[in-house]
Design a protein around this motif. Structure first.
Motif, PDB file in Angstrom:
ATOM      1  N   PRO A   5      49.855  24.254 135.946  1.00 27.28           N
ATOM      2  CA  PRO A   5      48.748  24.751 135.139  1.00 27.28           C
ATOM      3  C   PRO A   5      48.464  23.923 133.887  1.00 27.28           C
ATOM      4  CG  PRO A   5      50.617  26.259 135.031  1.00 27.28           C
ATOM      5  CD  PRO A   5      50.930  25.240 136.085  1.00 27.28           C
ATOM      6  N   ALA A   6      49.443  23.202 133.364  1.00 28.76           N
ATOM      7  CA  ALA A   6      49.208  22.392 132.159  1.00 28.76           C
ATOM      8  C   ALA A   6      48.336  21.182 132.441  1.00 28.76           C
ATOM      9  CB  ALA A   6      50.540  21.950 131.557  1.00 28.76           C
ATOM     10  N   ALA A   7      48.120  20.845 133.718  1.00 29.40           N
ATOM     11  CA  ALA A   7      47.280  19.688 134.049  1.00 29.40           C
ATOM     12  C   ALA A   7      45.865  19.858 133.506  1.00 29.40           C
ATOM     13  CB  ALA A   7      47.244  19.460 135.561  1.00 29.40           C
ATOM     14  N   MET A   8      45.389  21.085 133.409  1.00 34.87           N
ATOM     15  CA  MET A   8      44.018  21.297 132.913  1.00 34.87           C
ATOM     16  C   MET A   8      43.863  20.928 131.447  1.00 34.87           C
ATOM     17  SD  MET A   8      43.451  24.017 130.600  1.00 34.87           S
ATOM     18  CE  MET A   8      41.722  23.938 130.746  1.00 34.87           C
ATOM     19  N   LEU A   9      44.960  20.846 130.703  1.00 37.61           N
ATOM     20  CA  LEU A   9      44.866  20.461 129.299  1.00 37.61           C
ATOM     21  C   LEU A   9      44.362  19.035 129.129  1.00 37.61           C
ATOM     22  CD1 LEU A   9      48.209  21.934 127.943  1.00 37.61           C
ATOM     23  CD2 LEU A   9      45.898  22.831 127.567  1.00 37.61           C
ATOM     24  N   PHE A  10      44.479  18.234 130.177  1.00 33.85           N
ATOM     25  CA  PHE A  10      44.127  16.827 130.084  1.00 33.85           C
ATOM     26  C   PHE A  10      42.892  16.478 130.900  1.00 33.85           C
ATOM     27  CE2 PHE A  10      48.630  17.504 129.567  1.00 33.85           C
ATOM     28  CZ  PHE A  10      48.822  16.973 128.302  1.00 33.85           C
ATOM     29  N   GLY A  11      42.223  17.472 131.449  1.00 33.19           N
ATOM     30  CA  GLY A  11      41.015  17.248 132.232  1.00 33.19           C
ATOM     31  C   GLY A  11      39.785  17.547 131.402  1.00 33.19           C
ATOM     32  N   SER A  12      38.635  17.413 132.014  1.00 36.43           N
ATOM     33  CA  SER A  12      37.382  17.561 131.276  1.00 36.43           C
ATOM     34  C   SER A  12      37.139  18.940 130.676  1.00 36.43           C
ATOM     35  CB  SER A  12      36.210  17.140 132.155  1.00 36.43           C
ATOM     36  OG  SER A  12      36.185  17.865 133.339  1.00 36.43           O
ATOM     37  N   PRO A  13      37.637  20.035 131.244  1.00 39.19           N
ATOM     38  CA  PRO A  13      37.321  21.325 130.632  1.00 39.19           C
ATOM     39  C   PRO A  13      37.974  21.558 129.277  1.00 39.19           C
ATOM     40  CG  PRO A  13      37.969  21.618 132.903  1.00 39.19           C
ATOM     41  CD  PRO A  13      38.267  20.202 132.536  1.00 39.19           C
ATOM     42  N   VAL A  14      38.931  20.714 128.873  1.00 39.77           N
ATOM     43  CA  VAL A  14      39.671  20.978 127.650  1.00 39.77           C
ATOM     44  C   VAL A  14      38.768  21.087 126.424  1.00 39.77           C
ATOM     45  CG1 VAL A  14      40.178  18.602 126.979  1.00 39.77           C
ATOM     46  CG2 VAL A  14      41.796  20.416 126.452  1.00 39.77           C
ATOM     47  N   ALA A  15      37.672  20.371 126.405  1.00 34.52           N
ATOM     48  CA  ALA A  15      36.823  20.376 125.213  1.00 34.52           C
ATOM     49  C   ALA A  15      36.037  21.662 125.062  1.00 34.52           C
ATOM     50  CB  ALA A  15      35.876  19.175 125.239  1.00 34.52           C
ATOM     51  N   GLY A  16      36.029  22.503 126.049  1.00 30.87           N
ATOM     52  CA  GLY A  16      35.249  23.708 125.905  1.00 30.87           C
ATOM     53  C   GLY A  16      35.931  24.969 126.396  1.00 30.87           C
ATOM     54  N   ALA A  17      36.745  24.879 127.398  1.00 28.08           N
ATOM     55  CA  ALA A  17      37.280  26.061 128.086  1.00 28.08           C
ATOM     56  C   ALA A  17      38.264  26.848 127.231  1.00 28.08           C
ATOM     57  CB  ALA A  17      37.945  25.639 129.403  1.00 28.08           C
ATOM     58  N   GLY A  18      37.777  27.360 126.119  1.00 24.26           N
ATOM     59  CA  GLY A  18      38.619  28.191 125.285  1.00 24.26           C
ATOM     60  C   GLY A  18      39.437  27.411 124.276  1.00 24.26           C
ATOM     61  N   VAL A  19      39.542  26.105 124.433  1.00 20.16           N
ATOM     62  CA  VAL A  19      40.319  25.298 123.501  1.00 20.16           C
ATOM     63  C   VAL A  19      39.454  24.942 122.301  1.00 20.16           C
ATOM     64  CG1 VAL A  19      41.675  23.192 123.236  1.00 20.16           C
ATOM     65  CG2 VAL A  19      41.726  24.431 125.400  1.00 20.16           C
ATOM     66  N   GLY A  20      38.197  24.609 122.556  1.00 23.74           N
ATOM     67  CA  GLY A  20      37.225  24.429 121.500  1.00 23.74           C
ATOM     68  C   GLY A  20      37.291  23.146 120.699  1.00 23.74           C
ATOM     69  N   ILE A  21      37.882  22.088 121.239  1.00 20.27           N
ATOM     70  CA  ILE A  21      37.884  20.827 120.501  1.00 20.27           C
ATOM     71  C   ILE A  21      36.911  19.853 121.153  1.00 20.27           C
ATOM     72  CG2 ILE A  21      40.217  21.113 119.623  1.00 20.27           C
ATOM     73  CD1 ILE A  21      41.222  19.162 121.730  1.00 20.27           C
ATOM     74  N   ASP A  22      36.340  18.974 120.338  1.00 21.14           N
ATOM     75  CA  ASP A  22      35.431  17.979 120.904  1.00 21.14           C
ATOM     76  C   ASP A  22      36.232  16.749 121.344  1.00 21.14           C
ATOM     77  OD1 ASP A  22      36.000  16.510 118.597  1.00 21.14           O
ATOM     78  OD2 ASP A  22      34.062  16.899 117.676  1.00 21.14           O
ATOM     79  N   ASN A  23      35.531  15.752 121.905  1.00 21.79           N
ATOM     80  CA  ASN A  23      36.212  14.578 122.449  1.00 21.79           C
ATOM     81  C   ASN A  23      36.957  13.778 121.390  1.00 21.79           C
ATOM     82  OD1 ASN A  23      35.437  15.202 124.997  1.00 21.79           O
ATOM     83  ND2 ASN A  23      33.816  13.685 125.120  1.00 21.79           N
ATOM     84  N   ILE A  24      36.395  13.670 120.191  1.00 17.93           N
ATOM     85  CA  ILE A  24      37.061  12.906 119.136  1.00 17.93           C
ATOM     86  C   ILE A  24      38.360  13.591 118.739  1.00 17.93           C
ATOM     87  CG2 ILE A  24      36.873  12.108 116.742  1.00 17.93           C
ATOM     88  CD1 ILE A  24      33.827  11.760 117.327  1.00 17.93           C
ATOM     89  N   ALA A  25      38.328  14.901 118.576  1.00 23.33           N
ATOM     90  CA  ALA A  25      39.546  15.648 118.239  1.00 23.33           C
ATOM     91  C   ALA A  25      40.552  15.571 119.388  1.00 23.33           C
ATOM     92  CB  ALA A  25      39.206  17.100 117.922  1.00 23.33           C
TER      93      ALA A  25
END
Length: 184
Positions: free
Chosen positions: A100-120
């Motif tokens: 499940p931690a693989a999703m932290l490094f995929g494209s949804p990370v910037a929006g799927a509840g994590v809320g950081i943009d690409n620069i962050a």
């Protein structure tokens, strides 16, 4: 010059020529993608390959292969692990069903509840411990690979719908693509 110094000088020159030839050996790295040849991301990977070739004076060449060239997209991770393919190009969240931690490094990370943009995200990856967690992910998955962050992407749209979605029942009427694990 003494005979001894001539032998040492000859050895140093021979060794430097040997090392120089070893460094100049050309290497071709075959990278298979999960995408077809004309996808925008493949164009960017090919641009990256051209930059690598230019920066290494052609000593390192990257051959970019489309989905299915050697193995199917779903098998790229295992193919790299087993040495069938030199490298793969995909989004890590494709394997969030395995870990499940693989999703932290995929494209949804910037929006799927994590809320950081690409620069962050890149900042966290490079300087905040993200890279170490990324390497730990592959270790925990038992994969003999080294992941490299090449193109972080922002959140992906889930879809555009003809009718408003007001409930889970409305949502269940539609078919859509999503990775397994947390994002799914």
């Amino acid at each position: 010059m003494s005979k001894y110094l001539k032998h040492v000088a000859g050895a140093v020159i021979s060794l430097s020529m040997f090392i120089g030839n070893a460094v100049l050996a050309e290497v071709t790295i075959k990278v298979q993608s999960v995408l077809p040849t004309k996808a925008d991301e493949i164009v960017m990977v090919k641009d990256f390959a051209e930059n690598v070739a230019a920066l290494t004076n052609g000593e390192v060449k990257i051959e970019v292969l489309p989905d299915g060239a050697i193995v199917s997209g779903r098998d790229i991770l295992a193919a790299v692990d087993k040495g069938l393919v030199d490298a793969g190009f995909a989004w890590t969240h494709y394997w969030s069903g395995i870990h499940p931690a693989a999703m932290l490094f995929g494209s949804p990370v910037a929006g799927a509840g994590v809320g950081i943009d690409n620069i962050a995200f890149v900042s966290w990856f490079m300087n905040g411990g993200g890279r170490e967690l990324y390497n730990q992910l592959w270790d925990e998955m038992g994969m003999n690979i080294h992941g490299i962050m090449l193109q972080p992407v922002g959140p992906e749209a889930l879809g555009w719908f003809k009718e408003p979605i007001n409930s889970m029942e409305d949502f269940r009427k539609y078919r859509f693509r999503t990775p397994p694990g947390i994002p799914g």
